[in-house]
Design a protein around this motif. Structure first.
Motif, PDB file in Angstrom:
ATOM      1  N   ASP A 126      -1.901   2.206   5.263  1.00 56.37           N
ATOM      2  CA  ASP A 126      -1.077   2.964   4.318  1.00 56.37           C
ATOM      3  C   ASP A 126      -0.428   2.039   3.295  1.00 56.37           C
ATOM      4  O   ASP A 126      -0.368   2.357   2.098  1.00 56.37           O
ATOM      5  N   ILE A 127       0.074   0.885   3.764  1.00 59.56           N
ATOM      6  CA  ILE A 127       0.710  -0.072   2.856  1.00 59.56           C
ATOM      7  C   ILE A 127      -0.308  -0.609   1.856  1.00 59.56           C
ATOM      8  O   ILE A 127      -0.041  -0.704   0.651  1.00 59.56           O
ATOM      9  N   ASN A 128      -1.497  -0.963   2.351  1.00 60.42           N
ATOM     10  CA  ASN A 128      -2.536  -1.471   1.452  1.00 60.42           C
ATOM     11  C   ASN A 128      -2.920  -0.429   0.411  1.00 60.42           C
ATOM     12  O   ASN A 128      -3.149  -0.760  -0.762  1.00 60.42           O
ATOM     13  N   ASP A 129      -2.987   0.838   0.833  1.00 57.90           N
ATOM     14  CA  ASP A 129      -3.318   1.907  -0.115  1.00 57.90           C
ATOM     15  C   ASP A 129      -2.265   2.009  -1.208  1.00 57.90           C
ATOM     16  O   ASP A 129      -2.587   2.217  -2.388  1.00 57.90           O
ATOM     17  N   VAL A 130      -0.982   1.860  -0.823  1.00 64.18           N
ATOM     18  CA  VAL A 130       0.093   1.909  -1.819  1.00 64.18           C
ATOM     19  C   VAL A 130       0.002   0.708  -2.753  1.00 64.18           C
ATOM     20  O   VAL A 130       0.114   0.844  -3.979  1.00 64.18           O
ATOM     21  N   LEU A 131      -0.210  -0.479  -2.188  1.00 68.04           N
ATOM     22  CA  LEU A 131      -0.279  -1.687  -3.017  1.00 68.04           C
ATOM     23  C   LEU A 131      -1.406  -1.590  -4.041  1.00 68.04           C
ATOM     24  O   LEU A 131      -1.275  -2.077  -5.170  1.00 68.04           O
ATOM     25  N   ARG A 132      -2.495  -0.943  -3.658  1.00 69.48           N
ATOM     26  CA  ARG A 132      -3.624  -0.832  -4.589  1.00 69.48           C
ATOM     27  C   ARG A 132      -3.343   0.157  -5.725  1.00 69.48           C
ATOM     28  O   ARG A 132      -4.088   0.204  -6.705  1.00 69.48           O
ATOM     29  N   LYS A 133      -2.274   0.934  -5.599  1.00 65.56           N
ATOM     30  CA  LYS A 133      -1.882   1.833  -6.687  1.00 65.56           C
ATOM     31  C   LYS A 133      -1.098   1.096  -7.771  1.00 65.56           C
ATOM     32  O   LYS A 133      -0.924   1.612  -8.876  1.00 65.56           O
ATOM     33  N   VAL A 134      -0.597  -0.106  -7.437  1.00 64.73           N
ATOM     34  CA  VAL A 134       0.146  -0.898  -8.415  1.00 64.73           C
ATOM     35  C   VAL A 134      -0.875  -1.585  -9.316  1.00 64.73           C
ATOM     36  O   VAL A 134      -1.709  -2.354  -8.823  1.00 64.73           O
ATOM     37  N   PRO A 135      -0.848  -1.307 -10.626  1.00 66.91           N
ATOM     38  CA  PRO A 135      -1.925  -1.769 -11.519  1.00 66.91           C
ATOM     39  C   PRO A 135      -2.278  -3.246 -11.385  1.00 66.91           C
ATOM     40  O   PRO A 135      -3.456  -3.598 -11.269  1.00 66.91           O
ATOM     41  N   PHE A 136      -1.288  -4.132 -11.372  1.00 71.52           N
ATOM     42  CA  PHE A 136      -1.609  -5.562 -11.362  1.00 71.52           C
ATOM     43  C   PHE A 136      -1.927  -6.100  -9.967  1.00 71.52           C
ATOM     44  O   PHE A 136      -2.238  -7.278  -9.806  1.00 71.52           O
ATOM     45  N   LEU A 137      -1.861  -5.237  -8.941  1.00 73.31           N
ATOM     46  CA  LEU A 137      -2.262  -5.640  -7.590  1.00 73.31           C
ATOM     47  C   LEU A 137      -3.605  -5.039  -7.188  1.00 73.31           C
ATOM     48  O   LEU A 137      -4.218  -5.473  -6.213  1.00 73.31           O
ATOM     49  N   ALA A 138      -4.062  -4.055  -7.955  1.00 72.95           N
ATOM     50  CA  ALA A 138      -5.237  -3.269  -7.567  1.00 72.95           C
ATOM     51  C   ALA A 138      -6.499  -4.108  -7.414  1.00 72.95           C
ATOM     52  O   ALA A 138      -7.375  -3.789  -6.605  1.00 72.95           O
ATOM     53  N   GLU A 139      -6.603  -5.187  -8.190  1.00 74.12           N
ATOM     54  CA  GLU A 139      -7.834  -5.975  -8.171  1.00 74.12           C
ATOM     55  C   GLU A 139      -7.798  -7.137  -7.183  1.00 74.12           C
ATOM     56  O   GLU A 139      -8.762  -7.900  -7.091  1.00 74.12           O
ATOM     57  N   LEU A 140      -6.708  -7.274  -6.456  1.00 76.11           N
ATOM     58  CA  LEU A 140      -6.631  -8.360  -5.476  1.00 76.11           C
ATOM     59  C   LEU A 140      -7.612  -8.119  -4.336  1.00 76.11           C
ATOM     60  O   LEU A 140      -7.892  -6.977  -3.970  1.00 76.11           O
TER      61      LEU A 140
END
Length: 241
Positions: A126-140
């Protein structure tokens, strides 16, 4: 379980140090996993020296504790015992005897650990899914995302507390784990916007990780609210500036 049973068990767990760090979701999972057992008077529920794996909450009845055949205490409705068995495979420190007919809620070590492991894995996703919604974190990649996730710290804010003050320099990014907040007094220059309610899985303050810009809105907890937090300093230490 009835709502009354859930509330009763939850209340019994409140002051036990082993469960203090559990979230309300984890506590509810634990309560759901507990089973009822009725034992007759005179039953040795736990025997000193034996390896046990059950934790008990007394719903009805009276249980006495003895160490080396010496009475050392007792408990009744709302009391609990055997909690160390959930953490360690160690001999029981005392004998626990049912002085009356007892109704006990119980859970074993395997179920407890399995429940925590499954919930931890679910929370991580769930946390990873939220982090991937943040534009500058999505491509990590997954490794960097895990490093950020591991760096998050949990903070609980009481209802009514101001989490972010408009105009302050942003230093922390927040993900709501439990509870709710309101983003209000939102304004960019001459533009204003309607208030935004946020709940579990939502995030705010993400620009704090990459800019030193002042906050453009106030954020206030509208209920008791637990957030996962990441400071700009920690973010830069984890991934580099």
């Amino acid at each position: 379980k009835s709502d009354a049973a859930v509330q009763f068990i939850d209340s019994a767990l409140e002051d036990n140090f082993i469960f203090a760090s559990l979230s309300s979701t984890e506590r509810r999972l634990l309560i759901d996993a507990m089973m009822m057992e009725q034992v007759p008077a005179g039953t040795v529920i736990i025997k000193q020296g034996e390896t046990g794996d059950f934790f008990y909450v007394v719903e009805e009845g009276h249980v006495s504790f003895a160490v080396d055949n010496q009475h050392v205490g007792s408990t009744g409705r709302g009391g609990s015992f055997g909690e160390l068995a959930l953490l360690y495979n160690c001999p029981r420190a005392a004998t626990c005897l049912a002085n009356t007919v007892c109704r006990l809620w119980k859970v074993d070590q395997k179920t407890f650990r399995h429940m925590l492991a499954n919930n931890t894995n679910t929370q991580q996703k769930d946390i990873n899914d939220v982090l991937r919604k943040v534009p500058f974190l999505a491509e990590l990649d997954d490794r960097d995302l895990l490093r950020i996730s591991d760096a998050l710290t949990s903070v609980t804010f009481p209802e009514g507390e101001r989490i972010i003050n408009k105009g302050d320099v942003g230093e922390v990014f927040y993900i709501i784990r439990e509870g709710s907040t309101k983003v209000h007094d939102i304004g960019f220059g001459d533009s204003t916007y309607v208030d935004q309610p946020l709940g579990p899985g939502d995030f705010f303050g993400e620009r704090a990780l990459i800019t030193g810009d002042p906050r453009v809105a106030n954020v206030t907890a509208t209920s008791s609210c637990t957030c996962l937090c990441l400071s700009r300093d920690t973010f830069e230490k984890v991934l580099g500036p």
